[in-house]
Write a protein that holds these residues in place. Structure first.
Motif, PDB file in Angstrom:
ATOM      1  N   TYR A 168       0.811  -1.220   0.000  1.00 53.73           N
ATOM      2  CA  TYR A 168       0.000   0.000   0.000  1.00 53.73           C
ATOM      3  C   TYR A 168       0.846   1.273   0.000  1.00 53.73           C
ATOM      4  CZ  TYR A 168      -3.428  -3.502   1.386  1.00 53.73           C
ATOM      5  OH  TYR A 168      -4.208  -4.622   1.432  1.00 53.73           O
ATOM      6  N   ARG A 171       3.231   3.520  -4.574  1.00 52.95           N
ATOM      7  CA  ARG A 171       2.200   3.987  -5.509  1.00 52.95           C
ATOM      8  C   ARG A 171       2.235   3.250  -6.844  1.00 52.95           C
ATOM      9  NH1 ARG A 171      -0.859   8.484  -4.487  1.00 52.95           N
ATOM     10  NH2 ARG A 171      -0.320   9.717  -2.650  1.00 52.95           N
ATOM     11  N   ASN A 176      -2.115  -0.356  -5.771  1.00 51.04           N
ATOM     12  CA  ASN A 176      -2.357   1.078  -5.905  1.00 51.04           C
ATOM     13  C   ASN A 176      -2.700   1.470  -7.342  1.00 51.04           C
ATOM     14  OD1 ASN A 176      -2.304   2.338  -3.324  1.00 51.04           O
ATOM     15  ND2 ASN A 176      -0.125   1.856  -3.173  1.00 51.04           N
TER      16      ASN A 176
END
Length: 385
Positions: A168, A171, A176
């Motif tokens: 998480y 990115r 994500n």
């Protein structure tokens, strides 16, 4: 330049940042998922199930060499909602951080376990003939991809072998990229992402947690049932099980496919009712909804796990349920959401939370997972006193 009147307006966090929010933004985002993402209602039935109230318990739990009480747990682990059922009766119910009895709080990944249960519905209704049917047999959009060799069973047990990073904080990770597609409401965006992913292992050979697999599972159930996922959940479970409030699935885009593995919205007591539905072996409203033996199969260890290698401390994984070392089935979601179902003691514990995420976690100095497990043990002990 076009001007407009200065009307009041609400500001909410961006959908693509949903997994990266600071503690100040988590409660408002988690309580307002339907204002951030597109949704589809899961409608309740006409006869809500009454949950009787028994004597309130006073749990004490021990961690760090000290005894702690209920208020400590709520404060230390940023709990928004807590519900304990024993034999179908409420023994403890608390609300905090702005949560109310009617709030549809984010399920995060606990909804994976709910969506997986709809596979049992599809089997019972003859819409799926076998757990060994392939994904691409039901989803033409994934034909010619790594999912050609993946079966329904592989999706349920997180063993597709498809490459996926659930990081998480990165990115660029697949989770994500998935989250950004949802935040941007791109029609077909998630299935396009899933189609592009290569295989890393043979299906069924290893466990690897993959939120994308449950998205694919939701698409497969919708295709097999020939109706929206929310419609199946409403008519097969939400109505018969006597849910008190409408819930919702979030959607990948306006009017699009439900997100089977994250971000749905459900009220606290209705998550408890779902747990009770599982305890009662998938029988609701006087009729069998799930095939006989489905709950037992869903709750057994299809993969053995190292408890230190996952956020809950599970030592096994079933059909999208984490298996507690003592045998309980647990639905687990990001930032501290959980539904603990102990068939041995007929107990359900629902916890809705706002666990801080990196880099904010370090400031708290708490092992949130260990704290939750210690509190659950305290609840079970209190129920027999």
């Amino acid at each position: 330049m076009t001007s407009h009147l200065a009307e009041p307006a609400r500001h909410l966090p961006a959908g693509e940042d949903f997994l990266l929010l600071p503690p100040t933004q988590q409660p408002v985002a988690y309580a307002n998922v339907d204002a951030i993402f597109a949704t589809r209602a899961i409608l309740r039935g006409d006869r809500p199930r009454t949950l009787p109230r028994g004597p309130e318990i006073v749990p004490i739990y021990r961690i760090g060499g000290r005894d702690h009480g209920l208020a400590d747990y709520l404060n230390r682990t940023q709990v928004a909602g807590l519900l304990v059922l024993r034999d179908g009766a409420i023994r403890l119910e608390r609300y905090a951080l702005g949560l109310t009895e009617t709030t549809r709080w984010t399920t995060m990944s606990t909804v994976k376990s709910l969506t997986a249960t709809l596979v049992g519905v599809a089997l019972a209704e003859g819409r799926i003939g076998s757990m060994d049917e392939t994904v691409s047999a039901h989803l033409p959009a994934l034909r010619g991809s790594a999912y050609d060799a993946v079966t329904i069973r592989h999706l349920l047990t997180m063993s597709s072998g498809v490459r996926w990073s659930e990081d998480y904080t990165d990115r660029a990770s697949e989770v994500n990229r998935y989250s950004k597609s949802l935040g941007d409401k791109v029609p077909g965006g998630v299935l396009a992402l899933m189609r592009s992913l290569p295989a890393e292992a043979s299906p069924g050979s290893r466990f690897a947690y993959c939120t994308g697999d449950t998205y694919v599972l939701g698409c497969l159930v919708s295709a097999a049932m020939r109706e929206d996922l929310a419609t199946t959940m409403s008519r097969a479970i939400w109505g018969p099980a006597g849910m008190e409030f409408d819930a919702f699935y979030t959607l990948e885009s306006d009017g699009g496919q439900e997100i089977g593995g994250s971000r749905a919205g459900v009220a606290l007591r209705d998550l408890g009712r779902f747990g009770q539905f599982i305890l009662e072996d998938g029988v609701a409203g006087g009729r069998r909804i799930l095939p006989e033996g489905w709950v037992a199969e869903a709750g057994r260890r299809h993969f053995a796990l190292d408890p230190a290698g996952n956020s809950y401390g599970a030592d096994g994984y079933g059909y999208s349920w984490w298996i507690d070392p003592a045998g309980a089935m647990v639905a687990v979601g990001f930032a501290g959401q959980s539904i603990f179902i102990d068939r041995a003691t007929q107990t359900v514990i629902v916890t809705l939370s706002c666990w801080p995420q990196p880099p904010f976690t370090a400031a708290h100095g708490i092992d949130f997972g260990a704290e939750r497990r210690a509190f659950q043990a305290g609840v079970l002990a209190a129920l027999v006193r």
